[in-house]
Scaffold this motif. Structure first.
Motif, mmCIF file in Angstrom:
data_model
loop_
_atom_site.group_PDB
_atom_site.id
_atom_site.type_symbol
_atom_site.label_atom_id
_atom_site.label_comp_id
_atom_site.label_asym_id
_atom_site.label_seq_id
_atom_site.Cartn_x
_atom_site.Cartn_y
_atom_site.Cartn_z
ATOM 1 N N HIS A 1 22.332 21.733 94.103
ATOM 2 C CA HIS A 1 21.081 21.531 93.377
ATOM 3 C C HIS A 1 20.150 22.701 93.647
ATOM 4 N N PHE A 2 19.711 23.301 92.624
ATOM 5 C CA PHE A 2 18.819 24.458 92.814
ATOM 6 C C PHE A 2 17.854 24.530 91.643
ATOM 7 N N LEU A 3 16.779 25.311 91.852
ATOM 8 C CA LEU A 3 15.808 25.485 90.767
ATOM 9 C C LEU A 3 16.287 26.549 89.789
ATOM 10 N N PHE A 4 16.701 27.668 90.348
ATOM 11 C CA PHE A 4 17.269 28.721 89.510
ATOM 12 C C PHE A 4 18.018 29.724 90.365
ATOM 13 N N LYS A 5 18.883 30.487 89.693
ATOM 14 C CA LYS A 5 19.558 31.595 90.364
ATOM 15 C C LYS A 5 19.218 32.869 89.612
ATOM 16 N N CYS A 6 19.077 33.937 90.335
ATOM 17 C CA CYS A 6 18.869 35.207 89.644
ATOM 18 C C CYS A 6 19.438 36.355 90.485
ATOM 19 N N LEU A 7 19.572 37.483 89.822
ATOM 20 C CA LEU A 7 20.085 38.659 90.490
ATOM 21 C C LEU A 7 18.921 39.638 90.645
ATOM 22 N N VAL A 8 18.700 40.076 91.855
ATOM 23 C CA VAL A 8 17.613 41.032 92.084
ATOM 24 C C VAL A 8 18.225 42.418 92.269
ATOM 25 N N ASN A 9 17.817 43.351 91.445
ATOM 26 C CA ASN A 9 18.291 44.729 91.603
ATOM 27 C C ASN A 9 17.134 45.611 92.057
ATOM 28 N N VAL A 10 17.432 46.442 93.037
ATOM 29 C CA VAL A 10 16.411 47.392 93.487
ATOM 30 C C VAL A 10 16.945 48.779 93.152
ATOM 31 N N LEU A 11 16.197 49.525 92.345
ATOM 32 C CA LEU A 11 16.711 50.814 91.900
ATOM 33 C C LEU A 11 15.586 51.844 91.731
ATOM 34 N N HIS A 12 15.990 53.067 91.571
ATOM 35 C CA HIS A 12 15.012 54.141 91.378
ATOM 36 C C HIS A 12 14.665 54.276 89.908
ATOM 37 N N GLU A 13 13.394 54.527 89.636
ATOM 38 C CA GLU A 13 13.036 54.931 88.278
ATOM 39 C C GLU A 13 12.144 56.149 88.463
ATOM 40 N N GLU A 14 12.694 57.296 88.187
ATOM 41 C CA GLU A 14 12.081 58.566 88.558
ATOM 42 C C GLU A 14 11.749 58.514 90.048
ATOM 43 N N PRO B 1 14.602 54.824 100.284
ATOM 44 C CA PRO B 1 13.566 53.817 99.998
ATOM 45 C C PRO B 1 14.194 52.528 99.466
ATOM 46 N N LEU B 2 15.368 52.643 98.828
ATOM 47 C CA LEU B 2 16.012 51.431 98.308
ATOM 48 C C LEU B 2 16.374 50.486 99.447
ATOM 49 N N ASP B 3 16.872 51.068 100.578
ATOM 50 C CA ASP B 3 17.202 50.230 101.737
ATOM 51 C C ASP B 3 15.942 49.537 102.252
ATOM 52 N N GLY B 4 14.889 50.333 102.379
ATOM 53 C CA GLY B 4 13.634 49.807 102.930
ATOM 54 C C GLY B 4 13.089 48.670 102.074
ATOM 55 N N ILE B 5 12.991 48.905 100.754
ATOM 56 C CA ILE B 5 12.412 47.876 99.863
ATOM 57 C C ILE B 5 13.296 46.630 99.886
ATOM 58 N N THR B 6 14.620 46.852 99.882
ATOM 59 C CA THR B 6 15.517 45.685 99.878
ATOM 60 C C THR B 6 15.309 44.867 101.153
ATOM 61 N N THR B 7 15.143 45.552 102.291
ATOM 62 C CA THR B 7 14.888 44.825 103.542
ATOM 63 C C THR B 7 13.605 44.005 103.435
ATOM 64 N N LEU B 8 12.566 44.613 102.844
ATOM 65 C CA LEU B 8 11.296 43.878 102.742
ATOM 66 C C LEU B 8 11.413 42.684 101.792
ATOM 67 N N ARG C 1 11.392 49.811 108.632
ATOM 68 C CA ARG C 1 11.980 50.320 109.874
ATOM 69 C C ARG C 1 11.552 49.441 111.056
ATOM 70 N N ALA C 2 10.285 49.055 111.045
ATOM 71 C CA ALA C 2 9.786 48.175 112.107
ATOM 72 C C ALA C 2 10.543 46.846 112.137
ATOM 73 N N LEU C 3 11.101 46.493 110.976
ATOM 74 C CA LEU C 3 11.868 45.235 110.924
ATOM 75 C C LEU C 3 13.345 45.442 111.267
ATOM 76 N N GLY C 4 13.665 46.689 111.590
ATOM 77 C CA GLY C 4 15.039 46.969 112.010
ATOM 78 C C GLY C 4 15.908 47.593 110.942
ATOM 79 N N CYS C 5 15.304 47.976 109.831
ATOM 80 C CA CYS C 5 16.095 48.608 108.772
ATOM 81 C C CYS C 5 16.468 50.029 109.207
ATOM 82 N N THR C 6 17.760 50.350 109.140
ATOM 83 C CA THR C 6 18.185 51.671 109.613
ATOM 84 C C THR C 6 18.461 52.636 108.465
#
Ligand code: SAH
Length: 529
Positions: A480-493, A334-341, A325-330
């Motif tokens: 040119h890149f080192l690698f590409k990946c997909l980051v998923n942020v999700l709930h587990e319980e 928690p998924l929004d917050g973690i993704t912002t971080l 939130r301090a970084l402007g996440c509205t």
């Protein structure tokens, strides 16, 4: 990873180890061997043969409806391991709940394989045994479970394996044979002396078993070689020949023997249960059999597909949310917050990223790493060394060529203790640390651990980086890149999990490092406040 995770997928104990407390409450004869430890858990002393026997008999009763008797002075089978072998045979012969015909060489007093195979799948068994006591018990165990129609126990002379057992029946084709051979060549081997690693701790459970049961001339290697030689005469009389092995090192020479003899189909597997590992080998003279792949390949594939991940416990989420939130996440979740971080950390690292559409209750980022900005200078130098070692040795023999010295700009504050010129791999004058001898070994190992020291590299430290930071800021548009990946942020319980799925690139160790870096950054943020 718990070894039970690599139990056969159909093994009923795979994710459900026996509940000792429940079994003790139901079976008084089992209860006598169960103790409660300091943390209130029901435990069994696996060093006592009586306790091992009580567990086997209780599990066979509870889970398979089988009643058996076994003498303490003969091998006491453990049920999860025997089940792993039965399930593997099912895979070999496509025999799950299908009538099949098999041979168990050396059935033991318990007659466990025939009893399990007959009661689970309706298999017919010819069970052989050399030992009088084992033969008597096995016969009785079959009778008292009313399985005499399916299981025939025969006494055979020591010298024979398959040939004699089959000499009367010349027509019948058996689907398989299985065997848990006497593992050891002599008393010393049986006691664990001369085992593959002298520093290994003694076995955690007692080695029950009489002399003829666990020992055979030449150990399991010779025993299985004898089965191989019988199979070379019997060939298509059996669709699959199989054998369990107590030592991994037996696999190579036996496979070599099968190869030498031109056996067309060969496979192997490993059985994991608790701290005990066993291996098994199978071969066939039929060309139309389906051959299950050996486990290592399967597991490697699974590992390759599995995302790297770390979880943020629910107790930390509130604080992380406040930071976001301090970084402007509205966003409120928690998924929004973690993704912002995560985004903030990636921006600081100059790792390209953008949000991509994903499932509900999930956030996804496509990430492209162009340069390695997350690894600490020392680790980076190791990586450079590794790359040097992998280069063609162009300068080999060029004695006069000066050693390639490390660039001073890299990390001048940190290297006082290990300041040494980096030299070409051909030059042996600077020995590498043991961990550095394995290309990538150190990095991949450390990527998993909690104590990796990784720091983002400060701006302007490296001229090359300057050029890269001028690259377009879209993950899709870099060449040119080192690698590409997909980051998923999700709930587990109630926790939040950050997963990193490999898309493409050079080296998965790099993704592993970045994963550790992100986890440490997020958790450090909580620990500091
Ligand atoms: N199958 C049982 C017992 C394995 S111990 C289990 O898995 O628990 C090995 C058994 O093979 C012993 O009972 C031993 O007496 C028997 N055995 C040894 N040599 C044999 C042979 N040549 N033919 C048949 N059985 C043999």
């Amino acid at each position: 990873m718990s070894l039970n995770k690599s139990m056969h997928p159909r093994n009923r104990y795979k994710d459900k180890p026996p509940d000792f407390a429940y079994l003790a409450s139901k079976y008084p004869e089992f209860q006598a061997h169960v103790q409660t430890n300091l943390s209130g858990k029901a435990v069994l002393n696996f060093k006592e043969p009586e306790a091992v026997r009580a567990l086997t008999c209780t599990l066979l009763k509870e889970d398979f409806g089988l009643s058996i008797e076994i003498p303490l002075e003969r091998l006491i089978p453990t049920v999860p391991l025997r089940l792993n072998y039965i399930h593997w045979v099912e895979d070999l012969i496509d025999g799950q709940k299908q009538p099949r015909r098999g041979i168990d060489i050396g059935t033991g007093a318990s007659c466990i394989y025939p009893l399990l195979g007959a009661s689970m799948n309706g298999w017919f068994f010819l069970a052989t045994e050399v030992d009088d006591i084992c033969f008597d018990y096995a016969t009785r165990n079959v009778e008292q479970n009313n399985l005499s129609d399916l299981v025939k126990v025969v006494k055979v002379p020591q010298k024979t394996l398959l040939m004699d057992a089959l000499k009367e029946e010349t027509e019948i084709v058996y689907d398989f044979c299985m065997c848990n051979p006497p593992f050891f060549a002599n008393q010393l081997e049986a006691k664990g002396v001369n085992s593959r690693n002298a520093r290994r701790p003694p076995p955690s459970s007692v080695n029950t078993g009489g002399v003829t049961e666990i020992m055979a001339e030449g150990g399991e290697l010779e025993f299985v070689k004898r089965i191989i030689h019988d199979s070379l005469q019997l060939k298509k009389r059996l669709r699959w020949y199989s054998c369990m092995l107590g030592k991994k090192c037996s696999l190579v020479p036996l496979k070599e023997e099968l190869r030498k003899q031109g056996v067309p189909k060969v496979t192997h597997t490993e059985f994991c249960q608790g701290r005990t590992m066993r291996w098994a080998l199978a071969w066939s003279f039929y060309n139309d059999v389906t051959v299950p792949s050996p486990p290592s390949k399967k597991r490697k594939l699974d590992r390759a597909r599995k995302p790297l991940s770390f979880s943020l416990p629910h107790v930390a989420l509130k604080e992380l949310q406040a930071k976001a939130r301090a970084l402007g996440c509205t966003g409120h979740s928690p998924l929004d917050g973690i993704t912002t971080l995560v985004e903030k950390a990636l921006t600081e690292l100059r790792v390209l990223h953008k949000r991509v559409p994903c499932r509900e209750q999930e956030k996804s980022l496509l990430l492209t790493a162009v340069e390695n900005t997350w690894v600490h200078g020392r680790q980076k130098r190791r990586e450079q060394m590794r790359q040097l070692r992998e280069l063609p040795r162009a300068h080999q023999g060029a004695d006069a060529a000066p050693p390639v010295t490390r660039k001073k700009t890299e990390d001048s504050t940190r290297e006082s203790s290990d300041r040494q010129p980096i030299v070409e791999p051909a030059d042996k004058s600077v020995p590498l640390a043991e961990s550095e001898q394995v290309p990538g070994g150190e990095l991949s190992k450390k990527g998993d651990s909690d104590d990796v020291e990784m720091l983002p590299v400060k701006d302007g430290e490296d001229a090359a980086r300057e050029t890269i930071s001028k690259e377009p800021r879209s993950p899709g548009s870099v060449e040119h890149f080192l690698f590409k990946c997909l980051v998923n942020v999700l709930h587990e319980e109630s926790d939040v999990v950050v997963e990193m799925h490999w898309v493409e690139g050079h080296n998965k160790d790099l993704m592993n490092q970045l994963c550790t870096f992100l986890r440490n950054t997020l958790l450090k943020a909580v620990a500091k406040s």
